[in-house]
Design an enzyme around this catalytic site. Structure first.
Site, short mmCIF file in Angstrom:
data_model
loop_
_atom_site.label_atom_id
_atom_site.label_comp_id
_atom_site.label_asym_id
_atom_site.label_seq_id
_atom_site.Cartn_x
_atom_site.Cartn_y
_atom_site.Cartn_z
N ILE A 166 -9.78 9.52 -2.45
CA ILE A 166 -10.05 9.10 -1.08
C ILE A 166 -9.43 10.14 -0.14
CG2 ILE A 166 -9.80 7.24 0.62
CD1 ILE A 166 -11.25 6.33 -1.97
N TYR A 207 4.11 8.96 -11.19
CA TYR A 207 3.09 8.23 -10.42
C TYR A 207 2.25 7.36 -11.35
CZ TYR A 207 -0.73 7.74 -6.91
OH TYR A 207 -1.67 7.28 -6.01
N ASN A 263 0.81 -1.22 0.00
CA ASN A 263 0.00 0.00 0.00
C ASN A 263 0.85 1.27 0.00
OD1 ASN A 263 -2.46 1.74 0.90
ND2 ASN A 263 -0.98 1.98 2.57
N1 LIG Z 1 -5.76 9.13 -1.38
C1 LIG Z 1 -6.13 8.94 -2.62
O1 LIG Z 1 -6.97 9.70 -3.15
C2 LIG Z 1 -5.55 7.82 -3.43
C3 LIG Z 1 -6.08 7.58 -4.71
C4 LIG Z 1 -5.60 6.51 -5.44
C5 LIG Z 1 -4.62 5.70 -4.93
N2 LIG Z 1 -4.11 5.95 -3.68
C6 LIG Z 1 -3.10 5.02 -3.17
O2 LIG Z 1 -3.53 4.53 -1.92
C7 LIG Z 1 -2.39 4.11 -1.15
C8 LIG Z 1 -2.50 4.69 0.26
O3 LIG Z 1 -2.35 6.11 0.19
P1 LIG Z 1 -3.08 7.09 1.21
O4 LIG Z 1 -4.13 7.78 0.45
O5 LIG Z 1 -3.44 6.36 2.46
O6 LIG Z 1 -1.90 8.15 1.47
P2 LIG Z 1 -0.89 8.33 2.70
O7 LIG Z 1 0.15 9.29 2.22
O8 LIG Z 1 -1.64 8.69 3.93
O9 LIG Z 1 -0.27 6.87 2.92
C9 LIG Z 1 0.90 6.44 2.32
C10 LIG Z 1 1.75 5.79 3.40
O10 LIG Z 1 2.93 5.26 2.76
C11 LIG Z 1 4.03 5.54 3.62
N3 LIG Z 1 5.29 5.54 2.88
C12 LIG Z 1 5.73 6.45 1.99
N4 LIG Z 1 6.97 6.13 1.59
C13 LIG Z 1 7.32 4.99 2.25
C14 LIG Z 1 8.48 4.16 2.26
N5 LIG Z 1 9.56 4.46 1.51
N6 LIG Z 1 8.48 3.07 3.05
C15 LIG Z 1 7.41 2.77 3.82
N7 LIG Z 1 6.29 3.51 3.85
C16 LIG Z 1 6.25 4.61 3.08
C17 LIG Z 1 3.70 6.93 4.18
O11 LIG Z 1 4.51 7.22 5.32
C18 LIG Z 1 2.21 6.79 4.47
O12 LIG Z 1 1.96 6.28 5.77
C19 LIG Z 1 -1.18 4.56 -1.97
O13 LIG Z 1 -0.69 3.48 -2.71
C20 LIG Z 1 -1.75 5.62 -2.89
O14 LIG Z 1 -0.98 5.79 -4.06
C21 LIG Z 1 -4.53 7.00 -2.94
#
Ligand SMILES: NC(=O)c1ccc[n+]([C@@H]2O[C@H](COP(=O)([O-])OP(=O)(O)OC[C@H]3O[C@@H](n4cnc5c(N)ncnc54)[C@H](O)[C@@H]3O)[C@@H](O)[C@H]2O)c1
Length: 238
Positions: free
Chosen positions: A178, A145, A80
């Site tokens: 999200i 991305y 994730n």
């Molecule tokens: N929020 C959205 O609208 C959205 C939309 C589509 C996809 N996503 C995807 O959902 C997933 C979760 O994202 P989110 O929305 O919870 O954002 P978020 O930024 O809150 O969560 C991402 C997490 O990844 C961790 N992270 C970053 N680099 C890291 C590393 N090198 N090693 C370990 N951990 C690391 C961060 O510290 C964070 O806790 C991601 O893959 C994101 O691309 C999010």
């Protein structure tokens, strides 16, 4: 999830955290988070928070070997963790490209390669790789991305086809907009356009993607592999 042991990367906050907490609420024996950040409000949580950089092979060895030593198995891996850079191709630097591809895609190679032998030995497992709606269609920004999130679709199908007969399922999840820390500083006009593009007329919340991942991770999805589950309020339906 009863009795299952799960590793969720990037579960200090956001969607990963919601997934980890939901797995425990649904009876998982243990849920481990691997994240570079300290957890938000860890008090009261039963998630085992570990410091981990998903781009580091040594961190994968330490965390997964530790899980096997402590719990004897690993049933579920949720890849994730990710970062987003919004620049279009002409403004994307080589450093941004390498950083995003390392964190968002190489991590899946490292993590899956590390856990697969354990899943094969124990007769199966479930891997879910978190992509995005931006892994399915183009937007005029976020070049690195989009490269990573598009590739996640195919590496998930590749793992599914390579290891189906080992009992390992692998699927990709494609969230839409999200509400999470990742986009809380995103420009208002981008947020408004994303919401306007949904058929439900609102952003999603982490619990809504967590339930989709719960399904893919669980035995209820026993015949579901190599597919992509879109959770986007209908954004891609129009
Ligand atoms: N929020 C959205 O609208 C959205 C939309 C589509 C996809 N996503 C995807 O959902 C997933 C979760 O994202 P989110 O929305 O919870 O954002 P978020 O930024 O809150 O969560 C991402 C997490 O990844 C961790 N992270 C970053 N680099 C890291 C590393 N090198 N090693 C370990 N951990 C690391 C961060 O510290 C964070 O806790 C991601 O893959 C994101 O691309 C999010």
């Amino acid at each position: 999830m009863k009795g299952k042991v799960a590793l969720v990367t990037g579960a200090s906050r956001g969607q990963g955290r919601a997934m980890a907490e939901l797995f425990l609420a649904e009876g998982a024996a243990a849920v481990i988070s691997g994240d570079v950040l300290d957890p938000r409000e860890p008090e009261g949580s039963r998630v085992e928070f570990q410091k981990m950089d998903v781009t580091s092979p040594e961190d994968w060895d330490r965390v997964v070997d530790g899980i096997i030593a402590a719990h004897g198995r690993l049933d579920v891996l949720i890849n994730n963790a990710a970062v987003c850079e919004y620049e279009p191709i002409l403004e994307t630097t080589l450093e941004q490209w390498d950083r995003v591809l390392d964190i968002d895609l190489k991590s899946i190679f490292l993590g899956s390669k590390k856990v697969l032998p354990h899943m094969i030995d124990q007769g199966g497992g479930s891997i879910v790789n978190v992509s995005s709606i931006w892994g399915l269609g183009g937007v005029p920004s976020s070049f690195a991305y989009q490269a990573a999130k598009g590739a996640i679709l195919n590496v998930s199908k590749n793992i599914a086809t390579t290891h189906g007969k080992d009992g390992v399922r692998c699927n990709s999840l494609h969230p839409g907009y999200i509400l999470s820390p990742m986009n809380e500083n995103q420009a208002e006009d981008i947020n408004a356009a994303l919401i306007a593009g949904t058929v439900l007329g609102r952003p999603g919340v982490p619990r809504e993607t967590a339930y989709a991942v719960l399904f893919l991770a669980s035995d209820e999805a026993s015949y579901v592999t190599g597919t992509s589950l879109v959770v986007d309020g209908g954004y891609l339906a129009q």
